[in-house]
Enzyme design. Structure first.
Site, short mmCIF file in Angstrom:
data_model
loop_
_atom_site.label_atom_id
_atom_site.label_comp_id
_atom_site.label_asym_id
_atom_site.label_seq_id
_atom_site.Cartn_x
_atom_site.Cartn_y
_atom_site.Cartn_z
N ARG A 83 30.86 37.14 29.70
CA ARG A 83 30.17 36.73 30.92
C ARG A 83 30.30 37.85 31.94
NH1 ARG A 83 33.24 32.29 33.75
NH2 ARG A 83 33.61 33.87 35.33
N TYR A 128 40.07 36.65 39.24
CA TYR A 128 40.83 36.44 38.01
C TYR A 128 40.52 37.44 36.90
CZ TYR A 128 36.52 33.75 37.24
OH TYR A 128 35.21 33.36 37.16
N HIS A 133 31.25 32.70 37.31
CA HIS A 133 30.97 31.45 36.58
C HIS A 133 29.67 30.82 37.10
CE1 HIS A 133 31.25 27.36 35.12
NE2 HIS A 133 31.38 26.91 36.35
#
Lengths: 331, 363
Positions: B265, B278, B269
């Protein structure tokens, strides 16, 4: 014609509709060769084959979820949960998907599913077998919630539920699965959904109950009649959408009302019935509507279930309280 | 100390599949479908997916769209899955599948409508039987099993042609019971179901390494007794080949398969997330070096099938298509307020008439 029980009426309706419509698929845990833990599907696999009457692996989430996929592809799945207490893992699919597909796709896909589950206490079952949490489903948009209370209504309402183009939660009061026998012709004639049934006419008070609680409610009505109080008894049958008109029509005559259910009181369906009566028929009331319900506790193990369930004495006492209040107002 | 003697009862292997490596070099002979025309078509669709996706993020930033889950970096999976499916098959998507939706014929304005807060976006004009996007995780894989049952039943008993259900999910989906219950049942009932796990390495902020102790997600198939395969999810040829094999197997009565497509990805998100909290820049940079579009473009360039002129022309063509989609989305009038009742039940129950009329009055 032989008289049949409520559970046999369920079997009769399933068989009738499977015969009439090859899209009807019956499945669940132990519904095949075993005929279901309550024998509601007895003989169906023998008659219709294991391609249409299927035993599933033990997984309630799956049972609810695959119904959605079957239904959007045009089948008419009738899924059995062994007990309502086991339905909670399945809620995600019932609430988040089955009840929403039509709306979410603006009518492109719909879920003509019947989720069947025996519900309620009084059969000395272990923990997690005796719940009466119908309000969970009633609250959810897009679902229909149907509870039969006699063999004839089980037959007619289940046929209607299977033929309905939207998802139906069909809760079978297992305490009265075999309590009454009735002649139920296998006519294929469905009963109307969204429509309450007046089981007993009376002019003094309206008693509203569904499922197994109607047994005690009708017994209470007989006792009250001996005391000169004529109770009208209404079975809403479809708990959602609720037929409030039949209830209001009754209140036009009786002006008093008690709602009886074995589910816990807080946010139980009785609360909705009372709220609607207040909204639409407040002026008809001569006394506040009373509720006779299960307690706001966990459904107890069976040694205490008789104390939990609303019995005849509690119903009679509530009726007398309501009547006394009305008399006290001199109305 | 006594050590009991044990005999091996069963052993398993998990294979992986790749045709194009990170440098756009072939690692084995390409499959028959990989003609110049089809590879260029895949490149075109992947490019379109990336543009539609990028514009969605921009429109969210300017208040023209709600929260949007980008699929930047996963274009090869969507296009590979879509290309491997027959038009008559049924797709059961998760929410991060812009590439596959486009390949299935879902219109750009429909995708924008979904994330722009309009249910009409899920009323797919050209994918009438495909399921709507599922926001809950992994539920659509169970729906896919149900669809697969229906397709198998209708094929066997109602004389309908053999069709296949394809369900997709992310790596996080493999942690849910729904995923396992679906592949378990599909294996048991030999359902024509293909489950494609889009392993983009992140379930919001939880990395794949903390999602499960399994070495691969493909090996979860073993517990269900079905074939499991890992593919390079940045290699559209590998994705299409693997899904195509699984679709053919399912269509011919061979039952379900699980395919883990490994990608990354390359974005947050959703537009409401900030992945820099993160993940490290190094990880992201390394992932960009494996991304699917450049890889295929490098191969096409090297094979003399593509060049700057074609690229410019393609960008012009796709920009026009995109702008038309954006216009269609922007020009769609708001849905009627009463629509929320119009599609709740097949026929509006009388009990809701009063609320319906209240909405009519408020229109």
């Amino acid at each position: 014609m032989a008289e049949i029980t409520l559970v046999q009426a369920v079997t009769q309706a399933l068989a009738h509709e499977m015969q009439a419509d090859p899209r009807v698929i019956v499945y669940g845990e132990d519904v095949g060769i075993n005929g279901g833990v309550f024998r509601a599907t007895e003989g169906l696999q023998e008659r219709f084959g294991s391609a249409r009457v299927l035993d599933t692996p033990l997984a309630e989430t799956m049972i609810a979820g695959i119904a959605v996929g079957m239904a959007v592809q045009g089948l008419r799945p009738v899924a059995e949960f062994q007990f309502m207490g086991f339905i909670y893992p399945a809620l995600d699919h019932i609430l988040s998907h089955a009840g929403r597909f039509r709306n979410r796709t603006r009518g492109r896909l719909s879920c003509p599913i019947v989720y069947r589950a025996p519900y309620g206490g009084g059969i000395h079952a272990p923990e997690h077998h005796s719940e009466s949490t119908e309000a969970l489903f009633a609250h959810i948009p897009g679902l229909r919630l149907v509870v039969p209370s006699s063999p004839a209504r089980a037959y007619g309402l289940l046929l209607a539920a299977i033929r309905d183009p939207d998802p139906v939660i069909f809760l079978e009061p297992k305490r009265i699965y075999r309590a009454v026998r009735q002649e139920v012709p296998d006519s294929g004639q469905a009963l109307p959904l969204d429509c309450a049934f007046v089981l007993r006419e009376g002019s003094d008070i309206t008693l509203i109950a569904w499922g197994a609680a109607l047994k005690e409610t009708l017994e209470a009505a007989e006792l009250l009649a001996a005391d000169g109080i004529q109770a009208e008894v209404i079975d809403p049958a479809t708990l959602k959408p609720l037929d409030i008109h039949t209830i209001i029509d009754s209140l036009e005559k009786t002006h008093c009302c008690v709602v009886i259910h074995e589910a816990a009181r807080f946010c139980g369906l009785g609360a909705e019935v009372v709220a609607q009566i207040n909204e639409y028929a407040f002026d008809l009331l001569e006394a506040p509507v009373q509720r006779v319900t299960g307690y706001d506790t966990v459904m107890p193990y069976y040694q205490l279930e008789a104390e939990y369930l609303p019995g005849v004495a509690r119903i009679v006492a509530a009726v007398k309280e309501v009547r006394d209040y009305a008399k006290g107002r001199g109305l | 100390m006594h050590k009991p003697r044990m005999q091996p009862l069963a052993s398993f292997d998990i294979a992986s599949l790749q045709y194009l490596d990170e440098r756009g070099q072939t690692t084995q002979t390409l499959p028959d479908f990989a003609t110049p025309d089809s590879l260029i078509a895949h490149y075109r669709q992947m490019s379109l997916a990336r543009m539609v996706d990028g514009r969605a993020v921009k429109m969210q930033r300017t208040g023209q769209l709600g929260t949007y889950p980008s699929s930047l970096g996963q274009e090869a999976i969507g296009v590979g899955v879509g290309a491997a499916m027959g038009e008559e098959d049924v797709y059961c998507p998760n929410y991060r599948e812009t590439g596959a939706l486009l390949e299935r014929g879902v219109a750009i304005e429909e995708i924008y409508a979904i994330w722009g807060g309009d249910e009409r976006g899920q009323n797919f004009r050209h994918a009438r039987e495909d399921l709507p996007l599922s926001v809950p995780i992994a539920t659509q894989i169970l729906h896919g099993a149900g669809v697969a049952f229906a397709l198998k039943y209708k094929n066997a008993h109602l004389n309908e042609p053999a069709r296949v259900a394809v369900a997709s999910g992310g790596d996080g989906a493999t942690s849910r019971g729904d995923f396992y219950e679906a592949i378990n049942l599909a294996g048991d009932w030999k359902l024509p179901l293909v489950v494609v796990i889009n392993n983009n390495q992140w379930a919001i902020s939880l990395p794949r390494s903390e999602q499960t102790a399994c070495k691969t997600l493909a090996q979860k198939a073993i517990a269900a007794g079905i074939p499991g395969l890992q593919v390079d999810g940045n290699d559209v040829i590998a994705v299409r080949q693997a899904v195509s094999d699984a679709v053919v197997l399912a269509r011919n009565g061979g039952g379900p398969s699980l395919i883990e497509a490994v990608s990354y990805r390359l974005c947050d998100h959703t537009t409401a997330d900030d992945a820099s909290r993160y993940q490290s820049e190094e990880t992201l940079r390394a992932a960009w070096s494996r991304e699917p579009l450049v890889r295929l473009r490098t191969y096409l360039d090297g094979a003399g099938l593509w060049g700057d002129n074609q690229e410019e022309e393609l960008q012009r063509e796709l920009t026009q298509i995109l702008e038309q989609g954006v216009r269609n989305y922007r020009e769609t009038p708001r849905d009627a307020a009463t629509a929320m009742f119009d599609h709740l039940y097949a026929t509006l129950p009388e009990a809701f008439l009063e609320q319906y009329q209240q909405l009519q009055g408020g229109d």
